[in-house]
Design a protein around this motif. Sequence first.
Motif, mmCIF file in Angstrom:
data_model
loop_
_atom_site.group_PDB
_atom_site.id
_atom_site.type_symbol
_atom_site.label_atom_id
_atom_site.label_comp_id
_atom_site.label_asym_id
_atom_site.label_seq_id
_atom_site.Cartn_x
_atom_site.Cartn_y
_atom_site.Cartn_z
ATOM 1 N N MET A 1 1.297 -1.612 -0.330
ATOM 2 C CA MET A 1 0.542 0.119 0.109
ATOM 3 C C MET A 1 1.303 0.660 -0.109
ATOM 4 O O MET A 1 2.014 1.421 0.978
ATOM 5 C CB MET A 1 -0.927 -0.098 1.158
ATOM 6 C CG MET A 1 -1.713 1.004 1.338
ATOM 7 S SD MET A 1 -2.670 1.372 2.887
ATOM 8 C CE MET A 1 -3.632 -0.222 3.107
ATOM 9 N N THR A 2 0.684 2.085 -1.276
ATOM 10 C CA THR A 2 1.226 3.868 -1.211
ATOM 11 C C THR A 2 0.628 4.635 -0.484
ATOM 12 O O THR A 2 -0.375 5.210 -0.449
ATOM 13 C CB THR A 2 1.670 3.896 -2.769
ATOM 14 O OG1 THR A 2 2.476 2.634 -3.490
ATOM 15 C CG2 THR A 2 2.894 4.839 -2.859
ATOM 16 N N VAL A 3 1.375 5.202 0.502
ATOM 17 C CA VAL A 3 0.858 6.721 0.896
ATOM 18 C C VAL A 3 1.404 7.800 0.185
ATOM 19 O O VAL A 3 3.096 7.360 0.699
ATOM 20 C CB VAL A 3 0.842 5.810 2.672
ATOM 21 C CG1 VAL A 3 0.690 6.994 3.296
ATOM 22 C CG2 VAL A 3 -0.001 4.507 3.176
ATOM 23 N N ASP A 4 1.170 8.534 0.176
ATOM 24 C CA ASP A 4 0.869 10.148 0.039
ATOM 25 C C ASP A 4 0.582 10.871 1.002
ATOM 26 O O ASP A 4 -0.111 11.060 1.375
ATOM 27 C CB ASP A 4 1.001 9.902 -1.934
ATOM 28 C CG ASP A 4 1.149 11.587 -2.229
ATOM 29 O OD1 ASP A 4 2.492 11.315 -1.886
ATOM 30 O OD2 ASP A 4 0.837 12.004 -2.587
ATOM 31 N N ILE A 5 1.814 11.544 1.572
ATOM 32 C CA ILE A 5 1.741 12.258 3.090
ATOM 33 C C ILE A 5 1.537 13.720 2.046
ATOM 34 O O ILE A 5 2.812 14.549 1.655
ATOM 35 C CB ILE A 5 2.324 12.628 4.009
ATOM 36 C CG1 ILE A 5 2.376 10.887 4.874
ATOM 37 C CG2 ILE A 5 1.850 13.470 4.948
ATOM 38 C CD1 ILE A 5 1.393 10.563 5.365
ATOM 39 N N ARG A 6 0.508 14.758 1.885
ATOM 40 C CA ARG A 6 0.280 15.741 1.318
ATOM 41 C C ARG A 6 0.185 17.030 2.288
ATOM 42 O O ARG A 6 -0.260 16.793 3.605
ATOM 43 C CB ARG A 6 -0.865 15.883 -0.337
ATOM 44 C CG ARG A 6 -0.180 14.987 -0.196
ATOM 45 C CD ARG A 6 -1.340 14.550 -1.928
ATOM 46 N NE ARG A 6 -1.049 13.193 -2.882
ATOM 47 C CZ ARG A 6 -2.485 13.334 -2.948
ATOM 48 N NH1 ARG A 6 -3.871 13.701 -3.473
ATOM 49 N NH2 ARG A 6 -2.273 12.014 -4.302
ATOM 50 N N VAL A 7 0.095 18.170 2.460
ATOM 51 C CA VAL A 7 0.469 19.265 3.498
ATOM 52 C C VAL A 7 -1.257 19.636 2.878
ATOM 53 O O VAL A 7 -1.522 19.838 1.151
ATOM 54 C CB VAL A 7 1.114 20.797 2.852
ATOM 55 C CG1 VAL A 7 1.118 21.642 3.628
ATOM 56 C CG2 VAL A 7 2.767 20.292 3.625
ATOM 57 N N ILE A 8 -1.957 20.109 3.020
ATOM 58 C CA ILE A 8 -3.773 20.131 2.876
ATOM 59 C C ILE A 8 -3.581 21.885 3.576
ATOM 60 O O ILE A 8 -3.424 22.375 5.046
ATOM 61 C CB ILE A 8 -4.702 20.033 3.688
ATOM 62 C CG1 ILE A 8 -4.443 18.316 3.471
ATOM 63 C CG2 ILE A 8 -5.452 20.937 3.560
ATOM 64 C CD1 ILE A 8 -5.661 17.939 3.938
#
Length: 158
Positions: A1-8
């Motif tokens: 499972m690939t997780v992408d952490i992004r600034v909102i």
Amino acid sequence: MTVDIRVIRDRLPREIADLESEARQEGHLHISRVIAGWSAGDLRFERDGERLLGAYVGKALAGIGGLTIEPTLSGALRMRRFYIRPEIRRHGIGRMLALALLDHARAFCSIVTVHAGNADAAKFWQALGFRLYERDGDTHCLEILPHIPSGRPHDVSG
């Protein structure tokens, strides 16, 4: 499972409505509070050190978490509005999100607090090194050592 952490920043992602619905079904109102605070302009996670992150699995918003200035402890930040979708808990996504926030916090403070809303949340924060604190509405705190972050999450503008 690939997780992408992004600034909102700028605006909340459309998918937050699904998170809100799931959180409400579990009896949690903190995602509703994110939406209400954002809409009113009261809480946009934009003061010095503050940040709101989203964890994405594919195109789906799997969870969010934020840091705000800790109002009761000078020079500290508070972990807030942390939520991971129930069906993907226990896959390390919450840990990744929390570690990304802590990595960011190191540039701004040496203490991060959190209010664990239940026993499972308390175990989660303790596994990350938070210790019992129980002061001014917080339940746990973590002393962090400063360092220069090695990478930055992607910006999300909506």
